[in-house]
Design a protein around this motif. Structure first.
Motif, mmCIF file in Angstrom:
data_model
loop_
_atom_site.group_PDB
_atom_site.id
_atom_site.type_symbol
_atom_site.label_atom_id
_atom_site.label_comp_id
_atom_site.label_asym_id
_atom_site.label_seq_id
_atom_site.Cartn_x
_atom_site.Cartn_y
_atom_site.Cartn_z
ATOM 1 N N PHE A 224 0.912 -1.302 -0.197
ATOM 2 C CA PHE A 224 0.129 -0.003 0.303
ATOM 3 C C PHE A 224 0.785 1.223 -0.126
ATOM 4 C CE2 PHE A 224 0.704 -1.147 4.208
ATOM 5 C CZ PHE A 224 0.949 0.036 4.957
ATOM 6 N N ALA A 225 0.291 2.337 -0.269
ATOM 7 C CA ALA A 225 0.948 3.520 -0.679
ATOM 8 C C ALA A 225 1.166 4.675 0.335
ATOM 9 C CB ALA A 225 0.355 4.275 -1.912
ATOM 10 N N TRP A 226 1.070 4.092 1.760
ATOM 11 C CA TRP A 226 1.410 5.168 2.893
ATOM 12 C C TRP A 226 2.932 5.256 3.179
ATOM 13 C CZ3 TRP A 226 -1.001 8.705 5.295
ATOM 14 C CH2 TRP A 226 -0.629 8.991 6.643
ATOM 15 N N ASP A 227 3.317 6.474 3.050
ATOM 16 C CA ASP A 227 4.746 6.713 3.421
ATOM 17 C C ASP A 227 5.029 7.175 4.613
ATOM 18 O OD1 ASP A 227 7.459 7.516 3.270
ATOM 19 O OD2 ASP A 227 7.313 8.898 1.503
ATOM 20 N N SER A 228 5.473 6.418 5.613
ATOM 21 C CA SER A 228 5.567 6.598 7.106
ATOM 22 C C SER A 228 6.438 7.871 7.458
ATOM 23 C CB SER A 228 5.858 5.399 7.952
ATOM 24 O OG SER A 228 7.352 4.949 7.440
ATOM 25 N N ARG A 229 7.403 8.379 6.517
ATOM 26 C CA ARG A 229 8.266 9.328 6.916
ATOM 27 C C ARG A 229 7.639 10.576 6.526
ATOM 28 N NH1 ARG A 229 14.179 8.135 7.080
ATOM 29 N NH2 ARG A 229 14.301 10.298 6.689
ATOM 30 N N LYS A 230 6.813 10.724 5.334
ATOM 31 C CA LYS A 230 6.065 11.954 5.228
ATOM 32 C C LYS A 230 4.616 11.718 5.702
ATOM 33 C CE LYS A 230 8.790 12.795 0.850
ATOM 34 N NZ LYS A 230 8.610 13.058 -0.623
ATOM 35 N N LEU A 231 4.091 10.861 6.410
ATOM 36 C CA LEU A 231 3.033 10.794 6.830
ATOM 37 C C LEU A 231 1.733 11.028 5.626
ATOM 38 C CD1 LEU A 231 3.302 12.705 10.161
ATOM 39 C CD2 LEU A 231 3.333 10.235 9.624
ATOM 40 N N SER A 232 1.845 10.447 4.594
ATOM 41 C CA SER A 232 0.965 10.807 3.504
ATOM 42 C C SER A 232 1.101 9.841 2.342
ATOM 43 C CB SER A 232 1.248 12.165 2.882
ATOM 44 O OG SER A 232 2.772 12.018 2.265
ATOM 45 N N TYR A 233 0.376 9.856 1.384
ATOM 46 C CA TYR A 233 0.261 8.580 0.488
ATOM 47 C C TYR A 233 1.355 8.907 -0.922
ATOM 48 C CZ TYR A 233 -3.581 6.370 2.727
ATOM 49 O OH TYR A 233 -4.535 5.978 3.618
ATOM 50 N N LYS A 234 2.051 8.053 -1.483
ATOM 51 C CA LYS A 234 3.048 8.229 -2.519
ATOM 52 C C LYS A 234 2.834 6.991 -3.380
ATOM 53 C CE LYS A 234 7.958 8.147 -3.459
ATOM 54 N NZ LYS A 234 9.454 7.969 -2.808
ATOM 55 N N PHE A 235 2.551 7.703 -4.604
ATOM 56 C CA PHE A 235 2.289 6.986 -5.713
ATOM 57 C C PHE A 235 2.375 7.660 -7.094
ATOM 58 C CE2 PHE A 235 -1.672 8.940 -4.938
ATOM 59 C CZ PHE A 235 -2.377 9.227 -6.096
ATOM 60 N N SER A 236 2.222 7.127 -8.274
ATOM 61 C CA SER A 236 2.695 7.354 -9.411
ATOM 62 C C SER A 236 1.674 6.697 -10.508
ATOM 63 C CB SER A 236 4.073 7.294 -9.997
ATOM 64 O OG SER A 236 4.943 7.714 -9.226
ATOM 65 N N TYR A 531 12.516 4.086 13.069
ATOM 66 C CA TYR A 531 11.321 4.795 12.357
ATOM 67 C C TYR A 531 11.790 6.142 12.612
ATOM 68 C CZ TYR A 531 6.629 6.378 11.813
ATOM 69 O OH TYR A 531 5.624 7.145 11.147
ATOM 70 N N PHE A 532 11.882 6.789 11.314
ATOM 71 C CA PHE A 532 11.999 8.276 11.460
ATOM 72 C C PHE A 532 10.818 8.942 10.517
ATOM 73 C CE2 PHE A 532 16.120 6.192 11.195
ATOM 74 C CZ PHE A 532 17.006 7.004 12.213
ATOM 75 N N ILE A 533 10.529 10.149 11.065
ATOM 76 C CA ILE A 533 9.652 10.935 10.454
ATOM 77 C C ILE A 533 10.205 12.420 10.084
ATOM 78 C CG2 ILE A 533 7.320 12.320 10.570
ATOM 79 C CD1 ILE A 533 6.510 10.279 12.629
ATOM 80 N N ASN A 534 10.114 13.031 8.848
ATOM 81 C CA ASN A 534 10.731 14.149 8.244
ATOM 82 C C ASN A 534 10.243 15.445 9.222
ATOM 83 O OD1 ASN A 534 11.953 12.839 6.358
ATOM 84 N ND2 ASN A 534 10.355 13.353 4.767
ATOM 85 N N GLU A 535 11.300 16.105 9.522
ATOM 86 C CA GLU A 535 10.927 17.300 10.567
ATOM 87 C C GLU A 535 9.739 18.165 9.962
ATOM 88 O OE1 GLU A 535 13.048 21.218 12.706
ATOM 89 O OE2 GLU A 535 13.991 20.170 10.588
ATOM 90 N N GLU A 536 9.797 18.431 8.742
ATOM 91 C CA GLU A 536 8.860 19.345 8.156
ATOM 92 C C GLU A 536 7.265 18.933 8.052
ATOM 93 O OE1 GLU A 536 10.830 17.110 4.728
ATOM 94 O OE2 GLU A 536 11.364 18.114 6.520
ATOM 95 N N GLU A 537 7.176 17.602 8.376
ATOM 96 C CA GLU A 537 5.982 16.908 8.506
ATOM 97 C C GLU A 537 4.997 17.426 9.743
ATOM 98 O OE1 GLU A 537 4.818 15.937 5.642
ATOM 99 O OE2 GLU A 537 6.546 15.869 4.525
ATOM 100 N N ILE A 538 5.733 17.784 10.670
ATOM 101 C CA ILE A 538 5.244 17.896 12.049
ATOM 102 C C ILE A 538 5.530 19.423 12.275
ATOM 103 C CG2 ILE A 538 5.217 17.318 14.486
ATOM 104 C CD1 ILE A 538 6.209 14.550 13.638
ATOM 105 N N PRO A 539 4.924 20.367 11.739
ATOM 106 C CA PRO A 539 4.828 21.801 12.109
ATOM 107 C C PRO A 539 4.761 22.120 13.555
ATOM 108 C CG PRO A 539 3.191 21.490 10.923
ATOM 109 C CD PRO A 539 3.392 20.112 11.222
ATOM 110 N N TYR A 540 4.676 23.460 13.978
ATOM 111 C CA TYR A 540 4.430 23.745 15.349
ATOM 112 C C TYR A 540 2.913 23.742 15.425
ATOM 113 C CZ TYR A 540 9.222 25.270 15.870
ATOM 114 O OH TYR A 540 10.556 25.229 15.956
ATOM 115 N N SER A 541 2.146 23.707 14.664
ATOM 116 C CA SER A 541 0.674 23.547 14.777
ATOM 117 C C SER A 541 0.492 22.204 14.921
ATOM 118 C CB SER A 541 -0.108 23.934 13.543
ATOM 119 O OG SER A 541 0.428 23.295 12.619
#
Length: 586
Positions: A224-236, A531-541
């Motif tokens: 399945f297409a879930w990208d755990s680092r970006k917390l979003s789906y990735k496909f083409s 397990y890593f998550i990109n910093e920009e995916e978790i903003p201050y909000s």
């Protein structure tokens, strides 16, 4: 009004002199004096002199077709590409058509078996049996597929789930294991089958497998297409653009819950999406010419074009509360109030999963003049000055756009259950870290329950303080609820500034420490360590990620049910109260 005497009328020179004298003339307001109470004829605004209208049209230049001709014919030629393959995340390409919604194919993930789902699948399999067949084989099923005992700790904090587990432990069947053995072809080898019953059992197994495949739409081999680092789906997706070339569209930040054209970017690299279908013949590009009769745009609350028409007042443009930054609302208001009668609708039908580019557009008006309509961003302006709608951006090329409109086979509306799992990723600036708070966790009953209430409270309490005469005491560290999973900042490889967030674990307090606290949901433990998550995916909000059941009825009449994820904006920063090396009063 100036009154002239008889002497002045007789002397032309005096008349001229009078008009050379400056005077101030005042007028009172003229009001009609109606002679009847019936205003029906007055409100008609009847036209008595049609020649006056023709004269005004000649005076304003309308008879010369200067920005006054109405469109009566529109001819358009389009260049179309047909998307016929898709690749989820970094997997291989596969053939795809509109028989299944694109959201279903992208979002669906393996259905995790709860205790209720295990019992449900087993009960459905038994319902397919005749009463005699069920009475004969149920003891044999139960000897092999009875539920596993000793799992009470897995349901700690889940009152309904624990009660359901205990009530079904000695009488229920493990439908999850039965289904797995049927799919692997080893089900009939687990128990004895009497002679003559194998054919009937094969029929029950086939009906059961067809029911489960129809009931839940799941990916093949956990792809399945879930990208755990970006917390979003990735496909083409890709469309053949010639015999050996393809046009690739990439979607790397689809957050779930309504897929549309703006989730895609054109990939200008030479990457291709081959498919394992040697006999497949792709549908190549084609140019489609079409002729239409344009019709004027009509919408509710539209200002009337003729002054004797009365608006329906179904939409009050005067109550639009738009700020200076509400560009879309301001554009909508200007379109409706100023240019509403200048727009025409040209109906054009497109097949789904089609990329369409307008190659030529000619409009003919009532005076016979033909006008070539060009794209809004055509011209010699700089790229940053170009503006148009529905254009696809070119990936990694800022300011570069594509004039093809993509119509994916997506949903308009779907039924969505309450979240069966929800994780709130929030920043804790005082602790200089990120927390993944499991606000909703999946329960054994198949629904989501409050994660804070279900958290184990026995392992988060500090050990008791030994009585002494000291006035102060040293505290190594405080603790947090068990549903708060830490993510620590770590440097990216080869960088001293950029960071990622890495999943960590809190210890269970005790003497000695018992263990580490593990997530109870799926999203925080499905990725193995690290397990890593990109910093920009978790903003201050912050950000919220949820899992829920989706159900939709597609236009071919087929129903799809799947488990998907969707991402929302968080509720701001948080504070866990975590602190170390504290001196406190005894």
């Amino acid at each position: 009004m100036v009154q002239l005497s008889d002497k002045m009328r007789a002397t032309p020179d005096l008349l001229k002199a009078v008009f050379r004298i400056p005077t101030i003339t005042a007028y009172n307001r003229l009001e009609a004096r109606p002679r009847t109470e019936n205003f029906e004829r007055s409100l008609r605004a009847e036209v008595r002199d049609a020649l006056w209208f023709l004269t005004r049209q000649w005076q304003m230049g309308e008879l010369e077709s200067e920005d006054a001709g109405s469109a009566i014919d529109a001819r358009i030629i389009t260049h179309q590409l047909h998307v016929d393959r898709i690749a989820l995340k970094d997997a291989k390409g596969r053939l795809y058509n509109e028989a299944m919604p694109m959201e279903t194919l992208v979002e669906r993930e393996p259905v995790r078996f709860s205790q209720v789902l295990r019992i449900q699948t087993a009960q459905y399999f038994l319902q397919l049996h005749s009463p005699a067949f069920k009475a004969k084989y149920f003891p044999r099923y139960f000897a092999v597929y009875k539920l596993e005992a000793g799992k009470e700790d897995d349901y700690r904090g889940q009152i309904e789930g624990l009660n359901f587990y205990l009530s079904t432990l000695k009488r229920g069947l493990n439908g999850e294991q039965m289904l797995a053995d049927m799919q692997a072809g080893s089900f009939k080898a687990k128990f004895t089958i009497d002679g003559g019953d194998e054919g009937m059992l094969d029929e029950y197994i086939a009906d059961f497998l067809a029911w489960f495949a129809r009931q839940y739409s799941q990916p093949v081999q956990d792809d399945f297409a879930w990208d755990s680092r970006k917390l979003s789906y990735k496909f083409s997706v890709a469309a053949p653009n010639g015999q050996q070339t393809q046009l690739i569209l990439r979607s790397e930040n689809y957050n779930g819950d309504n897929l549309d054209w703006f989730d895609f970017d054109v990939d200008l690299s030479s990457r291709q999406l081959p498919v394992d279908a040697p006999d497949y013949i792709p549908v190549l590009e084609e140019d489609v010419p079409v002729s239409f009769i344009p019709t004027a745009t009509v919408f509710k609350g539209m200002p009337a074009q003729r002054f004797w028409e009365m608006e329906e007042r179904q939409l009050n443009f005067g109550k639009l509360n738009a700020k200076t930054t509400d560009h879309l609302l301001l554009l909508f208001a200007e379109f409706g109030l100023v240019y509403g009668n200048d727009w025409f609708v040209i109906p054009y039908k497109m097949a789904v999963n089609t990329l369409c580019e307008i190659k030529g557009f000619v409009v003919t008006d009532v005076f016979g003049d033909r006008t070539l309509i060009e794209a809004a961003d055509a011209g010699l302006d700089n790229d940053w000055q170009h503006w148009s709608m529905f254009n696809l951006s070119n990936k990694d090329h800022l300011g570069s756009y594509n004039r093809q409109f993509f119509l994916p086979s997506t949903l308009i509306h779907s039924l969505q259950s309450d979240p069966i799992e929800k994780v709130n990723f929030l920043r804790d600036e005082m602790a200089n870290m990120v927390w993944g708070v499991e606000e909703v966790i999946p329960d054994a009953t198949g629904k989501g329950i409050n994660g804070n209430e279900a958290a184990d409270k026995t392992g988060v309490q500090p050990p008791p303080v030994t009585p002494s005469d000291a006035k102060i005491r040293y505290l190594l560290g405080t603790t947090v609820p068990e549903n708060w999973i830490p993510f620590l900042p770590v440097h990216k490889p080869g960088s001293n500034q950029d960071i990622n967030f890495q999943r960590a674990a809190m210890p269970k307090l005790g003497v000695p420490p018992k263990d580490i606290i593990k997530p109870k949901g799926v999203m925080l433990k499905e990725v193995p360590t690290p397990y890593f998550i990109n910093e920009e995916e978790i903003p201050y909000s912050g950000t919220l990620v949820s899992r829920a059941y989706q159900r939709v009825r597609w236009y071919n009449g087929k129903t799809f049910i799947w488990v998907g994820r969707y991402r929302e904006t968080g509720r701001g920063e948080g504070s866990s109260g975590l602190a170390f090396d504290a001196i406190l009063p005894a």
